[in-house]
Design a protein around this motif. Structure first.
Motif, short mmCIF file in Angstrom:
data_model
loop_
_atom_site.label_atom_id
_atom_site.label_comp_id
_atom_site.label_asym_id
_atom_site.label_seq_id
_atom_site.Cartn_x
_atom_site.Cartn_y
_atom_site.Cartn_z
N ILE A 10 0.83 -1.20 0.00
CA ILE A 10 0.00 0.00 0.00
C ILE A 10 0.86 1.25 0.00
CG2 ILE A 10 -1.65 1.33 1.38
CD1 ILE A 10 -2.86 -1.31 2.28
N ILE A 11 1.89 1.25 0.88
CA ILE A 11 2.73 2.43 1.01
C ILE A 11 3.68 2.58 -0.18
CG2 ILE A 11 4.55 3.51 2.41
CD1 ILE A 11 3.25 2.20 4.85
N PHE A 12 4.39 1.52 -0.50
CA PHE A 12 5.38 1.56 -1.56
C PHE A 12 4.73 1.45 -2.93
CE2 PHE A 12 8.86 -1.00 -3.83
CZ PHE A 12 9.45 0.14 -4.34
N GLY A 13 3.79 0.51 -3.05
CA GLY A 13 3.19 0.28 -4.36
C GLY A 13 2.21 1.35 -4.78
N LEU A 14 1.34 1.77 -3.88
CA LEU A 14 0.30 2.72 -4.26
C LEU A 14 0.72 4.17 -4.10
CD1 LEU A 14 -2.88 0.97 -2.80
CD2 LEU A 14 -1.73 0.61 -4.98
N MET A 15 1.68 4.45 -3.19
CA MET A 15 2.06 5.83 -2.93
C MET A 15 3.45 6.16 -3.45
SD MET A 15 0.62 6.24 0.95
CE MET A 15 0.98 7.98 0.96
N GLY A 16 4.20 5.16 -3.86
CA GLY A 16 5.55 5.41 -4.38
C GLY A 16 6.54 5.82 -3.32
N VAL A 17 6.31 5.42 -2.05
CA VAL A 17 7.18 5.79 -0.94
C VAL A 17 7.97 4.58 -0.47
CG1 VAL A 17 7.25 6.62 1.45
CG2 VAL A 17 5.68 7.65 -0.18
N ILE A 18 9.29 4.71 -0.41
CA ILE A 18 10.14 3.64 0.10
C ILE A 18 10.28 3.85 1.60
CG2 ILE A 18 12.40 2.52 -0.06
CD1 ILE A 18 12.67 3.69 -2.86
N ASN A 19 9.53 3.08 2.38
CA ASN A 19 9.49 3.26 3.83
C ASN A 19 10.47 2.29 4.49
OD1 ASN A 19 8.85 3.90 6.44
ND2 ASN A 19 6.91 2.80 6.44
N MET A 20 11.68 2.75 4.79
CA MET A 20 12.68 1.92 5.43
C MET A 20 12.38 1.70 6.92
SD MET A 20 14.76 0.98 3.12
CE MET A 20 16.06 0.29 4.14
N ALA A 21 11.40 2.41 7.46
CA ALA A 21 11.01 2.23 8.86
C ALA A 21 9.89 1.20 9.01
CB ALA A 21 10.57 3.56 9.46
N HIS A 22 9.54 0.52 7.94
CA HIS A 22 8.44 -0.44 8.00
C HIS A 22 8.76 -1.58 8.97
CE1 HIS A 22 4.64 -1.82 6.24
NE2 HIS A 22 5.13 -3.05 6.31
N GLY A 23 10.00 -2.04 8.99
CA GLY A 23 10.39 -3.08 9.93
C GLY A 23 10.26 -2.64 11.37
N GLU A 24 10.60 -1.38 11.64
CA GLU A 24 10.48 -0.86 13.01
C GLU A 24 9.02 -0.69 13.41
OE1 GLU A 24 14.18 -1.35 12.46
OE2 GLU A 24 13.10 -0.10 11.01
N LEU A 25 8.12 -0.46 12.46
CA LEU A 25 6.70 -0.46 12.78
C LEU A 25 6.25 -1.85 13.19
CD1 LEU A 25 5.35 1.81 9.88
CD2 LEU A 25 5.64 2.43 12.28
N MET A 26 6.79 -2.87 12.55
CA MET A 26 6.53 -4.24 12.98
C MET A 26 7.07 -4.47 14.40
SD MET A 26 7.59 -6.08 9.37
CE MET A 26 7.42 -7.75 10.00
N MET A 27 8.23 -3.93 14.68
CA MET A 27 8.81 -4.05 16.02
C MET A 27 7.91 -3.39 17.06
SD MET A 27 12.20 -2.19 17.46
CE MET A 27 11.32 -0.62 17.26
N LEU A 28 7.36 -2.20 16.74
CA LEU A 28 6.45 -1.53 17.67
C LEU A 28 5.21 -2.38 17.93
CD1 LEU A 28 6.50 2.22 16.52
CD2 LEU A 28 7.67 1.18 18.46
N GLY A 29 4.69 -3.03 16.89
CA GLY A 29 3.55 -3.93 17.08
C GLY A 29 3.89 -5.10 17.98
N ALA A 30 5.11 -5.63 17.85
CA ALA A 30 5.53 -6.74 18.70
C ALA A 30 5.67 -6.30 20.16
CB ALA A 30 6.85 -7.32 18.18
N TYR A 31 6.27 -5.14 20.39
CA TYR A 31 6.40 -4.64 21.76
C TYR A 31 5.03 -4.28 22.35
CZ TYR A 31 11.47 -4.49 22.26
OH TYR A 31 12.78 -4.84 22.41
#
Length: 405
Positions: A28-49
């Motif tokens: 959604i972010i990269f494909g539909l908006m053209g944004v390379i979100n290198m913080a996507h993994g850290e958002l997964m980390m926030l969900g885990a915490y």
């Protein structure tokens, strides 16, 4: 032989399911908006915490609260990461559309900040950051809603924002220092630290599906070895969670009003704006939705192992590969790519392919060399590179804001 193959296949599909949830957000972010979100993994980390914190709260309450905490954790992780993604889009990303290199560097910096934040966060830091966000972003909202069209404000906008930033920072620092001195809050006692933390699954997810106890023919149990199969309920739960997420995203994009607006902005942003669609609002909702899916993926990851500051980095590369191989912005391609990459990693790393090619000694030696987790990733990446030489746009053609450029 069959039992070991099915076991590896099941584990690969469950891992691919986690990749798929994360890849949906990235698509959604990269494909539909053209944004390379290198913080996507850290958002997964926030969900885990977040799952870890909700688990501890429900464990103190006990009873049915602990048995059902995973559902509260999934909802909380989605909402928390969605709000953070919305703030990230409004505060940083919206000024970098059409500049992929700057977006990549900015989100990479955010990822480093988030990892250090998790290692260092304590009550003093939490109070200071919360108060700063409330004062600064609340002040920005008031200024934009009340004085955005005022000539003097437009003329001195940068100075006003700089003054607001300085005042918010000073008030936040002073308040945090006051709480530290008054209530003896130590800055050397982080909530999590650099070490990993463990998430305990609810009791009903701690067991598994034991094929030896099922009413299946004896020849399947003994001759084919199915009696040794054991599928953990946690991985089955992750597979069902993925199905729910994929179905929900599909219905949202295809059947809801905002889903229609998102698809319209994706196809032609200028025409959508001319038709009265609030494109900036669509951007914020899209980024929040993708970030929220990363939080759900983090909640799923927490059931598979310990959670640490580097948790997201273990999945982010594979997640990007899923989006690229599936075709940027194509959900069906992401599903196929996620399950394929997850299964291939497990098949190669577990050494199952050495048994499949046992009659061919050269192939046995070849696959045995790659039968480790790290070398399996090398081989999978090599296969992906080879595939992209044949189909550079992925399994399905790219769809996104910049396709026609």
């Amino acid at each position: 032989m069959l039992a070991s193959f099915l076991d590896v296949l099941f584990n690969g599909i469950s891992t691919g399911s986690v990749l798929l949830i994360a890849a949906l957000g990235l698509a959604i972010i990269f494909g539909l908006m053209g944004v390379i979100n290198m913080a996507h993994g850290e958002l997964m980390m926030l969900g885990a915490y977040t799952t870890f914190i909700v688990q501890n709260v429900c464990k103190e309450l006990g009873g049915i609260w602990f048995e059902s905490y995973i559902f509260f954790a999934i909802v909380t992780a989605f909402l928390l990461t969605a709000v953070f993604g919305l703030i990230l889009e409004k505060g940083i990303i919206r000024y970098l559309y059409g500049r992929p290199l700057e977006t990549l560097l900015a989100t990479w910096g955010v990822s480093l900040i988030l990892k250090q934040f998790v290692r260092s966060v304590n009550w003093v830091l939490f109070i200071g950051i919360s108060l700063f966000c409330l004062l600064f972003f609340g002040g920005l909202w008031i200024l934009n809603s009340r004085f955005n069209s005022h000539f003097n404000f437009i003329r001195f906008r940068s100075w006003v924002i700089g003054l607001l930033f300085s005042l918010s920072l000073a008030v936040s620092f002073t308040t945090a220092n006051f709480f530290s001195q008054t209530y003896k809050l130590s800055v050397n006692q982080p909530w999590f630290g650099a070490q990993n933390v463990d998430v305990t699954a609810p009791t009903w997810l701690q067991e598994g599906l034991n094929f030896s106890e099922l009413n299946i023919p004896v020849w399947l149990k003994e001759d084919w070895g199915l009696g040794t199969l054991y599928f953990p309920y946690t991985r089955i739960f992750i597979i069902f969670l993925t199905i729910v997420c994929v179905t929900g995203i599909y219905l949202f994009l295809q059947r809801s009003r905002w889903g229609l607006r998102i698809r319209a902005v994706t196809q032609n942003r200028d025409m959508s704006a001319c038709l009265g669609i609030p494109t900036e609002t669509v951007d914020g909702i899209t980024f929040a939705l993708g970030s929220g899916l990363a939080g759900i993926a983090g909640a799923a990851i927490s059931l598979l192992g310990s959670v640490g500051p580097n948790t997201g980095q273990n999945y982010i590369i594979d997640t990007f590969m899923v989006v690229v191989v599936g075709g940027v912005g194509n959900f069906l391609g992401s599903i196929i790519a996620a399950l394929g990459i997850g299964t291939a990693n497990f098949l190669i790393a577990s050494g199952t392919l050495t048994f499949l090619f046992a009659p061919i000694p050269p192939l046995v030696d070849f696959f045995k060399f790659f039968s480790t987790t790290s070398m399996a990733k090398v081989m999978v990446f090599g296969l992906i590179i080879t595939f992209l030489q044949w189909k550079p746009t992925g399994i399905f053609a790219q769809k996104g804001r910049n396709v026609e450029l």
